[in-house]
Design a protein around this motif. Sequence first.
Motif, PDB file in Angstrom:
ATOM      1  N   HIS A  80       0.818  -1.669  -0.219  1.00  0.00           N
ATOM      2  CA  HIS A  80      -0.040  -0.161   0.213  1.00  0.00           C
ATOM      3  C   HIS A  80       0.492   1.415   0.122  1.00  0.00           C
ATOM      4  CE1 HIS A  80      -3.745  -2.746   1.246  1.00  0.00           C
ATOM      5  NE2 HIS A  80      -2.653  -3.017   2.613  1.00  0.00           N
ATOM      6  N   GLY A  81       0.235   2.342  -0.218  1.00  0.00           N
ATOM      7  CA  GLY A  81       1.098   3.562  -0.170  1.00  0.00           C
ATOM      8  C   GLY A  81       1.128   4.120   1.158  1.00  0.00           C
ATOM      9  N   VAL A  82       1.861   5.191   1.032  1.00  0.00           N
ATOM     10  CA  VAL A  82       2.023   5.623   2.699  1.00  0.00           C
ATOM     11  C   VAL A  82       1.099   5.933   3.698  1.00  0.00           C
ATOM     12  CG1 VAL A  82       3.486   7.429   3.807  1.00  0.00           C
ATOM     13  CG2 VAL A  82       4.582   6.208   1.984  1.00  0.00           C
ATOM     14  N   VAL A  83       0.085   6.545   2.704  1.00  0.00           N
ATOM     15  CA  VAL A  83      -1.354   7.225   2.967  1.00  0.00           C
ATOM     16  C   VAL A  83      -2.306   6.157   3.491  1.00  0.00           C
ATOM     17  CG1 VAL A  83      -3.104   8.976   2.204  1.00  0.00           C
ATOM     18  CG2 VAL A  83      -0.980   9.562   1.748  1.00  0.00           C
ATOM     19  N   VAL A  84      -2.280   5.362   2.984  1.00  0.00           N
ATOM     20  CA  VAL A  84      -3.193   4.170   3.628  1.00  0.00           C
ATOM     21  C   VAL A  84      -2.243   4.019   4.526  1.00  0.00           C
ATOM     22  CG1 VAL A  84      -4.000   2.021   2.668  1.00  0.00           C
ATOM     23  CG2 VAL A  84      -4.140   4.000   1.266  1.00  0.00           C
ATOM     24  N   LEU A 139      -4.258  -0.783  13.409  1.00  0.00           N
ATOM     25  CA  LEU A 139      -5.011  -2.093  12.182  1.00  0.00           C
ATOM     26  C   LEU A 139      -3.752  -2.067  10.973  1.00  0.00           C
ATOM     27  CD1 LEU A 139      -8.229  -1.139  10.550  1.00  0.00           C
ATOM     28  CD2 LEU A 139      -8.205  -3.621  12.679  1.00  0.00           C
ATOM     29  N   ASP A 140      -3.624  -3.519  11.302  1.00  0.00           N
ATOM     30  CA  ASP A 140      -2.364  -4.149  10.221  1.00  0.00           C
ATOM     31  C   ASP A 140      -2.673  -3.805   8.626  1.00  0.00           C
ATOM     32  OD1 ASP A 140      -0.508  -5.321  12.495  1.00  0.00           O
ATOM     33  OD2 ASP A 140      -1.766  -7.585  12.171  1.00  0.00           O
ATOM     34  N   ASP A 141      -1.689  -3.635   7.814  1.00  0.00           N
ATOM     35  CA  ASP A 141      -2.175  -3.692   6.688  1.00  0.00           C
ATOM     36  C   ASP A 141      -2.509  -4.379   5.535  1.00  0.00           C
ATOM     37  OD1 ASP A 141       0.011  -5.445   7.226  1.00  0.00           O
ATOM     38  OD2 ASP A 141       1.811  -4.592   4.758  1.00  0.00           O
ATOM     39  N   ASP A 142      -2.537  -5.600   6.303  1.00  0.00           N
ATOM     40  CA  ASP A 142      -3.203  -7.110   5.399  1.00  0.00           C
ATOM     41  C   ASP A 142      -4.753  -6.843   6.188  1.00  0.00           C
ATOM     42  OD1 ASP A 142      -2.780  -7.419   8.048  1.00  0.00           O
ATOM     43  OD2 ASP A 142      -2.472  -9.984   7.260  1.00  0.00           O
ATOM     44  N   ALA A 143      -5.138  -5.430   6.843  1.00  0.00           N
ATOM     45  CA  ALA A 143      -6.594  -5.813   7.449  1.00  0.00           C
ATOM     46  C   ALA A 143      -7.837  -5.742   5.857  1.00  0.00           C
ATOM     47  CB  ALA A 143      -6.700  -4.668   8.075  1.00  0.00           C
ATOM     48  N   ARG A 144      -8.848  -6.540   6.237  1.00  0.00           N
ATOM     49  CA  ARG A 144     -10.012  -6.695   5.493  1.00  0.00           C
ATOM     50  C   ARG A 144     -11.324  -5.373   5.862  1.00  0.00           C
ATOM     51  NH1 ARG A 144     -10.346 -11.629   8.341  1.00  0.00           N
ATOM     52  NH2 ARG A 144     -12.257 -11.194   8.470  1.00  0.00           N
TER      53      ARG A 144
END
Length: 117
Positions: A53-57, A66-71
Amino acid sequence: MSDDAVLLYQKEALTGHRPTWKMGSNHADSTDRRSPNAYGAKARRATATAPRHGVVVLKALHVLGLDDDARRDEIKARYKELVKRLHPDANGGDRSNEGRLREIINAYNVLRSFRAV
């Protein structure tokens, strides 16, 4: 040009003079530089190390905890939980968490625009 050269040129003109391969063929052991596998390993390495993901996300996910793989459903549930907990109406009019609530709402809007939550 000879007749064979003209026919070869016309055949290659059908694909814009780009190299083509038979469907389903995998020339992994080929040393041809135009082979699709010649560039495949480099592309796989590049995507394996690139951030998902980008830095903003990533910052927005961090704000929500949340983690970066959150649904999507996890993002929405966490957002609802935090808004219910920090909203002034739920805290008897206490506005001390208003700045944090604003950050959470902004982060959720960012995630909504990038992930269609």
